[in-house]
Design a protein around this motif. Structure first.
Motif, PDB file in Angstrom:
ATOM      1  N   GLN A 194      -1.957 -11.157  12.479  1.00 15.03           N
ATOM      2  CA  GLN A 194      -1.930 -12.002  13.667  1.00 15.03           C
ATOM      3  C   GLN A 194      -0.505 -12.454  13.989  1.00 15.03           C
ATOM      4  N   ASP A 195       0.031 -11.920  15.068  1.00 14.08           N
ATOM      5  CA  ASP A 195       1.345 -12.330  15.567  1.00 14.08           C
ATOM      6  C   ASP A 195       2.389 -12.325  14.452  1.00 14.08           C
ATOM      7  N   LEU A 196       2.448 -11.212  13.751  1.00 12.93           N
ATOM      8  CA  LEU A 196       3.279 -11.112  12.547  1.00 12.93           C
ATOM      9  C   LEU A 196       4.645 -10.547  12.909  1.00 12.93           C
ATOM     10  N   SER A 197       5.705 -11.226  12.488  1.00 11.13           N
ATOM     11  CA  SER A 197       7.076 -10.759  12.722  1.00 11.13           C
ATOM     12  C   SER A 197       7.869 -10.814  11.419  1.00 11.13           C
ATOM     13  N   LEU A 198       8.763  -9.843  11.238  1.00 14.14           N
ATOM     14  CA  LEU A 198       9.555  -9.752  10.007  1.00 14.14           C
ATOM     15  C   LEU A 198      10.805  -8.930  10.287  1.00 14.14           C
ATOM     16  N   GLN A 199      11.909  -9.307   9.639  1.00 14.60           N
ATOM     17  CA  GLN A 199      13.144  -8.535   9.696  1.00 14.60           C
ATOM     18  C   GLN A 199      13.563  -8.141   8.283  1.00 14.60           C
ATOM     19  N   VAL A 200      14.010  -6.883   8.137  1.00 14.11           N
ATOM     20  CA  VAL A 200      14.546  -6.392   6.868  1.00 14.11           C
ATOM     21  C   VAL A 200      15.893  -5.753   7.162  1.00 14.11           C
ATOM     22  N   ALA A 201      16.944  -6.346   6.636  1.00 17.54           N
ATOM     23  CA  ALA A 201      18.296  -5.867   6.919  1.00 17.54           C
ATOM     24  C   ALA A 201      18.630  -4.645   6.058  1.00 17.54           C
ATOM     25  N   ALA A 202      19.613  -3.873   6.497  1.00 16.54           N
ATOM     26  CA  ALA A 202      20.104  -2.752   5.700  1.00 16.54           C
ATOM     27  C   ALA A 202      20.587  -3.272   4.350  1.00 16.54           C
ATOM     28  N   GLY A 203      20.173  -2.614   3.275  1.00 13.49           N
ATOM     29  CA  GLY A 203      20.558  -3.023   1.928  1.00 13.49           C
ATOM     30  C   GLY A 203      19.709  -4.126   1.345  1.00 13.49           C
ATOM     31  N   GLU A 204      18.725  -4.618   2.111  1.00 14.40           N
ATOM     32  CA  GLU A 204      17.874  -5.712   1.640  1.00 14.40           C
ATOM     33  C   GLU A 204      16.527  -5.180   1.172  1.00 14.40           C
ATOM     34  N   ILE A 205      16.037  -5.742   0.056  1.00 13.19           N
ATOM     35  CA  ILE A 205      14.702  -5.432  -0.439  1.00 13.19           C
ATOM     36  C   ILE A 205      13.830  -6.660  -0.206  1.00 13.19           C
ATOM     37  N   VAL A 206      12.783  -6.490   0.605  1.00 13.19           N
ATOM     38  CA  VAL A 206      11.848  -7.575   0.885  1.00 13.19           C
ATOM     39  C   VAL A 206      10.500  -7.201   0.282  1.00 13.19           C
ATOM     40  N   ALA A 207       9.959  -8.097  -0.534  1.00 13.46           N
ATOM     41  CA  ALA A 207       8.645  -7.884  -1.139  1.00 13.46           C
ATOM     42  C   ALA A 207       7.573  -8.506  -0.259  1.00 13.46           C
ATOM     43  N   LEU A 208       6.497  -7.767  -0.050  1.00 15.13           N
ATOM     44  CA  LEU A 208       5.352  -8.244   0.709  1.00 15.13           C
ATOM     45  C   LEU A 208       4.195  -8.456  -0.260  1.00 15.13           C
ATOM     46  N   LEU A 209       3.862  -9.716  -0.495  1.00  9.51           N
ATOM     47  CA  LEU A 209       2.842 -10.091  -1.470  1.00  9.51           C
ATOM     48  C   LEU A 209       1.520 -10.407  -0.775  1.00  9.51           C
ATOM     49  N   GLY A 210       0.451 -10.332  -1.553  1.00 11.38           N
ATOM     50  CA  GLY A 210      -0.862 -10.696  -1.028  1.00 11.38           C
ATOM     51  C   GLY A 210      -1.947  -9.992  -1.805  1.00 11.38           C
TER      52      GLY A 210
END
Length: 214
Positions: A18-34
């Motif tokens: 629902q209305d989900l927004s996210l940014q992941v920059a070059a060289g960045e590791i983002v973990a998505l939990l759930g």
């Protein structure tokens, strides 16, 4: 930069994202939990282009790529079951993405040998993948993902099928290799320890929306 902008997705007539927004920059590791069923893999499929969102967009460096086919996004997706090709040896598994891009087979194999050397896997080049250990298979899968020089790397529970000790080793190895290349990486996991060890930051899917994780 990878951007998800106001993503909406329903499943079985119920809101999943629902209305989900996210940014992941070059060289960045983002973990998505759930937890299972929260929509993590669905979101990864939307980013990869394997599924279209009901609404919202996927962007790369400001360009809307929502309608682009997966092969045109130049993203690499790694599954928890490695998804190696059993009819090919290790060398041709790693070379596969280049061959699909119409790189001549001899040139693709030469580059694959260089990638295997980087991962310390040269002696495995002619082996069939079913003769490899779980850790070896996962390293081959990463080498195959990286050889095409993807703009972003999407990891779906990449270590869940491995034993605990090997998971610890591979988390550290993957993080160092990903950071050395400097690509945007989205890691889907239910493992809090994995998120802490690998990611620069973590977000959690809660009732279809993202909240910052500690």
């Amino acid at each position: 930069m990878l951007e998800l902008c106001h993503i909406h997705q329903r499943y079985a007539d119920l809101p999943l994202l629902q209305d989900l927004s996210l940014q992941v920059a070059a060289g960045e590791i983002v973990a998505l939990l759930g937890p299972s069923g929260s929509g993590k893999s669905t979101l990864l499929n939307i980013v990869a282009g394997l599924q279209a969102p009901d609404a919202g967009s996927v962007r790369w460096d400001g360009q809307d790529i929502t309608a682009l086919a997966p092969e045109r996004r130049r993203f690499a997706l790694m599954f928890q079951d490695f998804a190696l090709f059993p009819h090919l040896n290790v060398l041709d598994n790693v070379a596969f993405g280049l061959v699909e891009q119409r790189v001549p087979k001899m040139q693709a194999r030469a580059r694959a040998l260089q990638m295997l050397a980087l991962f310390g896997l040269t002696e495995l080049a002619q082996r069939r993948v079913w003769n490899l250990s779980g850790g070896e298979q996962q390293r081959v899968a990463l080498a195959r993902a990286l050889i095409t020089e993807p703009r972003a790397l999407l990891l779906d529970e990449p270590f869940s099928a491995l034993d605990a000790d090997l998971r610890v080793v591979l988390r550290q190895e993957f993080r160092s290799r990903i950071q050395a290349i400097g690509m945007a990486t989205l890691l889907v996991t239910h493992d809090e320890a994995e998120a802490r060890e690998m990611a620069d930051r973590s977000v959690r899917l809660v009732q279809g929306q993202l909240v910052a994780a500690g």
